[in-house]
Design a protein around this motif. Structure first.
Motif: not given
Ligand code: ADP
Ligand code: ASP
Ligand code: MG
Length: 402
Positions: A147-176
């Motif tokens: 595991t990547l440390g607490r809160g690590g799902s954010d890291t998974t998302a951004v690292a995947l966005a970089a690897a997949l060359k995504a146009q955008l990475c959106e982090i949906y959470t409980d504040v706007p």
């Protein structure tokens, strides 16, 4: 057609209704013609509950087994989300971190991503499916689950966005979005519409847990366009991006706070070259990150050194410090878990003297004693008593008219 990575945090997938709402949102995005890769966290407090269970069962909880346990949380969310997507006629397939090709080092419970081999995700996308990836996990070079440390799902998302060359990475959470302070502590905190990678890095490093620090490092290093948004209102959120002239040029942009660290003090340290180097080398060898350090003026050939470390690493840091203290003929080493840290962050601080003075005056007026201070070009942090932290945040938010 854009490729978008959408990450949904623990509260966003906290129960069956929330998972349905997330599935609706992914379905809407897909129907608009975009490709989505979803990344999910464990539901609600699942990770906390698993940690508690481990503590009830074991005193040692070996890292490898801890990771095997904690990765179960994200597995539940990914499978349930795929089922909800299937009901909506959206073809989806779930992938563990290992299946998604996330290769990490072997540092259990806080592993670092070394490489991403997303072949299976590309295959799923080509087959018209939405890959749903379990956040916060990978597989080590020794083929163990990590595991990547607490809160690590954010890291998974951004690292995947970089690897997949995504146009955008959106982090949906409980504040706007990203606010001028934690909205749970300062109810009238303001949403920041755009924030630079540099300011966001300082904010994440000093306790603003809305984005994990490593996710911001990835976003900056690979220029991943990043947005923080609400999965409750779906309104436009905060864009985290390169600094540009359209950003607010505030002197102070945000106040953060952190109560997850503890202070270690070594007394009576011989004031001669090489001693501090030994102490901090031994701590580093145990993979503990030291944050703030202060050394007092020496009196009669000895001095005191204090530093802060994450609470979870405190026992490791304290035992190695005690060992070295006796080896080098220092006095005692002791810990203080009752501290907290308050930080001001702002790119404009570089060119505005007097911010530190206003910060200290504000704390003094509130009767709050400052125990340690550290600064970077765009941050000033003070260690105070833990019970004073929230008052300090509110007073500073008011003083700097955020
Ligand atoms: P998730 O489970 O979606 O990853 P987190 O709990 O990790 O959510 O992060 C979101 C929380 O971060 C918010 O609920 C908020 O209390 C906290 N937070 C701390 N500082 C800030 C800030 N400056 N702006 C917004 N949220 C913040
Ligand atoms: N579930 C993990 C945690 O609670 C990872 C995450 O939510 O980002 O820390
Ligand atoms: Mg989080």
């Amino acid at each position: 057609m854009a490729l978008i990575v959408q990450k949904f945090g623990g509260t966003s997938v906290g129960d069956a209704d929330r998972i349905q709402a997330v599935a609706d949102h992914i379905a809407r995005t897909v129907r608009k013609g975009d490709q989505v890769v979803a990344v999910v966290s464990a539901m609600g407090k699942t990770t906390d509950n698993l940690i508690r269970l481990a503590n009830d069962v074991s005193k040692t909880h070996p890292g490898r087994e801890m990771d095997m346990l904690l990765t179960a949380g994200e597995r539940i969310s990914m499978a349930l989300l795929c089922m909800a997507l299937a009901d909506r006629g959206v073809a989806a397939a779930s992938f563990t971190g290992s299946q998604a090709g996330i290769i990490t080092d072997t540092d259990h419970t806080k592993a670092k991503i070394l490489d991403i081999r997303p072949d299976r995700l590309f295959e799923a996308l080509e087959a018209g499916k939405v890959p749903v990836v379990a956040g916060f996990q990978g597989v080590s070079t020794e083929r163990d689950v990590t595991t990547l440390g607490r809160g690590g799902s954010d890291t998974t998302a951004v690292a995947l966005a970089a690897a997949l060359k995504a146009q955008l990475c959106e982090i949906y959470t409980d504040v706007p979005g990203v606010f001028t302070a934690d909205p749970r502590v300062v109810p009238n905190a303001r949403k920041i519409s755009k924030i630079s990678f540099e300011e966001m890095l300082e904010l994440a490093a000093s306790g603003g847990r809305v984005l994990a620090l490593r996710s911001v490092e990835f976003a900056r290093n690979f220029s991943v366009p990043l947005q923080v948004r609400s999965s409750f209102t779906w309104e436009p959120g905060t864009s985290v991006q390169e600094e540009d002239e359209t950003m607010e040029q505030a002197v102070v942009s945000a106040i953060s706070h952190d109560t997850s660290e503890a202070k270690v003090t070594i007394t009576g340290v011989p004031d001669k070259p090489g001693i501090a180097a030994r102490v901090f080398r031994e701590i580093a060898n145990r993979n503990v990150n030291v944050d703030m350090i202060v050394q007092n003026v020496s009196h009669g050939g000895t001095t005191d050194i204090s530093f802060t470390v994450p609470q979870i690493d405190l026992s490791a840091a304290l035992s190695v410090t005690q060992e070295i203290a006796s080896e080098v003929g220092a006095g005692t080493a002791y810990a203080d878990s009752g501290i907290g840290r308050v930080s001001l962050i702002g790119a404009g601080m570089k060119s505005h003297p007097g911010i530190t003075a206003t910060m200290f005056e504000t704390m003094a007026k509130g009767g709050i004693n400052i125990e340690m201070i550290s600064t970077s070009a765009i941050r000033i942090s003070c260690v105070v008593r833990q019970e004073d932290v929230e008052d300090a945040v509110r007073l500073l938010h008011e003083a700097f008219e955020l």
